[in-house]
Scaffold this active site. Structure first.
Site, PDB file in Angstrom:
ATOM      1  N   CYS A   8      13.696  10.800   7.209  1.00  0.00           N
ATOM      2  CA  CYS A   8      13.570  10.361   8.596  1.00  0.00           C
ATOM      3  C   CYS A   8      14.847  10.615   9.385  1.00  0.00           C
ATOM      4  O   CYS A   8      14.800  10.833  10.594  1.00  0.00           O
ATOM      5  CB  CYS A   8      13.191   8.888   8.651  1.00  0.00           C
TER       6      CYS A   8
ATOM      7  N   LYS B 215       0.868  -1.184   0.000  1.00  0.00           N
ATOM      8  CA  LYS B 215       0.000   0.000   0.000  1.00  0.00           C
ATOM      9  C   LYS B 215       0.905   1.234   0.000  1.00  0.00           C
ATOM     10  O   LYS B 215       1.426   1.632   1.023  1.00  0.00           O
ATOM     11  CB  LYS B 215      -0.904  -0.009   1.226  1.00  0.00           C
TER      12      LYS B 215
ATOM     13  N   GLU C 286       9.718   1.698  10.848  1.00  0.00           N
ATOM     14  CA  GLU C 286      10.793   2.670  10.649  1.00  0.00           C
ATOM     15  C   GLU C 286      10.118   4.032  10.664  1.00  0.00           C
ATOM     16  O   GLU C 286       9.425   4.421   9.722  1.00  0.00           O
ATOM     17  CB  GLU C 286      11.507   2.398   9.328  1.00  0.00           C
TER      18      GLU C 286
ATOM     19  N   GLU D 182       9.487  16.206  15.652  1.00  0.00           N
ATOM     20  CA  GLU D 182       9.887  16.099  14.260  1.00  0.00           C
ATOM     21  C   GLU D 182       9.076  17.063  13.399  1.00  0.00           C
ATOM     22  O   GLU D 182       7.848  17.134  13.507  1.00  0.00           O
ATOM     23  CB  GLU D 182       9.691  14.675  13.754  1.00  0.00           C
TER      24      GLU D 182
END
Length: 503
Positions: free
Chosen positions: A290, A182, A256, A389
């Site tokens: 990331c 997906k 992750e 973040e």
């Protein structure tokens, strides 16, 4: 030099289920170029029934299809052919990704060229998935075998759609699993093209299935009772939702997730190299990485010089058309993330941080979703821009006095994905590599990955590892086989007989 931008009319794409390209039965999702704003493709919004069909197809391919029954050498051959086909079509795959997410082509092209090497590496690993023999004495023999974990659901993000798919797909296929993919609704077209190439390379029908859609389709897939393992890359909040969805069926998962990674710059570092590393670590890909080095900790004795030179270097960054090979930084990938980044910058201003560079949209590069590379100084460690973040081109600079303080600051977030150390003291480099709470520590370099090296995080940055030989362990189950070689069972009411310690 600007690469050719595809100008053909809008493409309407279909999903891949059991080797067939399937139309949607509901809404369409528009795929927009973040540089031009054009809707250049549409993909279907998968229904729950279509997600069920994709999982069922992967299950049949696992139980009845040829893929898990192939010898390791045969699977390796398919993966090597896949690598060759991907290398042949690297230019097209690059262009599709740039149109989807606005990443500068100079970076996206290099990422795409690396896909073939990744597939070829795991082709070799496919031939070396081994168990071990366990000494049990003269009367017994025990050994282990590694088997496919089953149906794997791969949920992939928009910032590096094909690289982060291959990190999952290559070890999963090497181990004999089947998959339902997906992709992000922001960048689905490159994934659909990629699985077309897989079929050309000889991956059998049903082994790879792709459903497209927004968060709803992903939630159905993550919570599906017939999914045996989930491989997810995305935000921490979304990863936590995936973990909760997997709890009912106890599906295995790797996550992750996000990061708030720090670069530690010591006075003995080569500052020119450190500045280039910091700039690339946070502003490449417009900060949408990331492992973005969104915090920079600088030793006090060189802090003022470092900040002055960092601001000057940031001012020379070339923003522009992502298809232009001279462009260093492209756009934010979608309007939602663009608005979020700008809101985080404004929050930093309200918190009292000093704006040293950037600070908002820039019209210098065009009308796309551009945010100027932004630097904040005079930050406090509890500020949101330091702890949360942002996933954009925003960095906070802090000073430290001692190595102890630097480590404490670097480890003072709930994330644990990456860190960078800039020093010419080799003993310090090794000390800090052990003490920093991160899945990857770079020394005198930053934001480097390879198919050879394990990658993953700790804390809110996730669980599990991708890449390297370790990745295959994530996609196999260990089975123990125990053979009794003696003439009799011994004492049937004491299966532990003979295992007592002699101490």
């Amino acid at each position: 030099m600007t690469a050719t931008r595809r100008t053909a009319g809008r493409q309407d794409r279909r999903m891949l289920i059991d080797g067939e390209w399937v139309a949607g039965t509901g809404d369409w999702i528009e795929v927009r170029d973040p540089y031009s704003g054009d809707c250049w493709a549409r993909v279907p919004e998968a229904t729950p029934e279509q997600v069920d069909a994709a999982v069922a197809a992967a299950g049949r391919a696992l139980r009845e299809g040829p893929w898990p029954a192939l010898t390791p050498t045969a699977r390796a051959g398919v993966l090597r052919r896949f690598a060759e086909v991907v290398a042949r079509e690297a230019d097209e795959l690059t262009t599709l990704q740039v149109r989807e997410n606005g990443k500068a082509i100079r970076e996206q092209a290099a990422q795409t060229r690396g896909l073939a090497a990744h597939l070829a590496f795991f082709a070799g690993v496919a031939e070396d998935i081994c168990g071990r023999t366990i000494p049990m004495g003269a009367e017994d023999l025990a050994y282990t075998v590694r088997e496919p974990v089953g149906v794997v659901a791969a949920l992939t993000p928009w910032n590096s759609p094909l690289s982060l798919l291959v990190w999952k797909l290559a070890p999963a296929l090497a181990a004999g699993n089947t998959m339902v993919i997906k992709p992000s609704e922001i960048s689905p077209v490159s994934t659909l093209r990629f699985v077309e190439l897989a079929a050309e390379a000889g991956v059998p029908p049903g082994v790879l299935n792709v459903v497209t859609g927004a968060a709803g389709a992903g939630a159905v897939l993550a919570g599906h009772p017939d999914v045996d393992r989930i491989a997810f890359t995305g935000s921490t909040a979304a990863g936590q939702a995936v973990a909760r969805a997997a709890a009912d069926s106890l599906a295995r998962y790797s996550l992750e997730l996000g990061g708030k990674s720090a670069n530690l710059v010591f006075a003995d570092a080569r500052l020119d190299a450190a500045i280039e590393g910091v700039v690339g670590g946070i502003f490449a890909a417009a900060g949408q990485s990331c492992v973005a080095g969104s915090r920079v900790l600088v030793e006090s004795s060189v802090y003022d010089e470092f900040v002055e030179r960092l601001v000057a270097r940031t001012g020379r960054i070339r923003l522009g058309d992502p298809m232009d090979w001279e462009t260093e930084v492209g756009t934010i990938s979608c309007r939602r993330q663009y608005d979020n980044v700008l809101a985080r910058i404004e929050a930093g201003r309200r918190e009292g941080a000093t704006l040293l560079a950037g600070g908002g949209p820039t019209g210098d590069a065009g009308d796309g979703l551009f945010v100027a590379p932004t630097i904040f100084g005079d930050v406090e460690n509890d500020m949101r821009i330091v702890q949360e973040e942002i996933f954009g081109p925003v960095v906070c600079v802090q000073r430290f006095e001692t190595e102890e303080q630097a480590v404490a600051l670097a480890n003072s977030t709930p994330f644990g994905l990456a860190a960078g150390v800039w020093t010419d003291d080799v003993r310090r480099a090794h000390r800090l590599a052990r003490r920093l709470r991160a899945g990857t520590v770079w020394v005198n370099t930053y934001r480097r990955t390879s198919h050879l090296t394990p990658f993953g995080g700790r804390g809110l940055s996730g669980v599990g590892r991708e890449n390297g030989r370790d990745a295959v362990d994530e996609y196999t189950e260990v089975k123990t086989v125990w053979l009794g070689l003696g003439a009799g069972l011994g004492d049937p009411f004491n299966p532990f007989a003979g295992q007592e310690s002699t101490r």
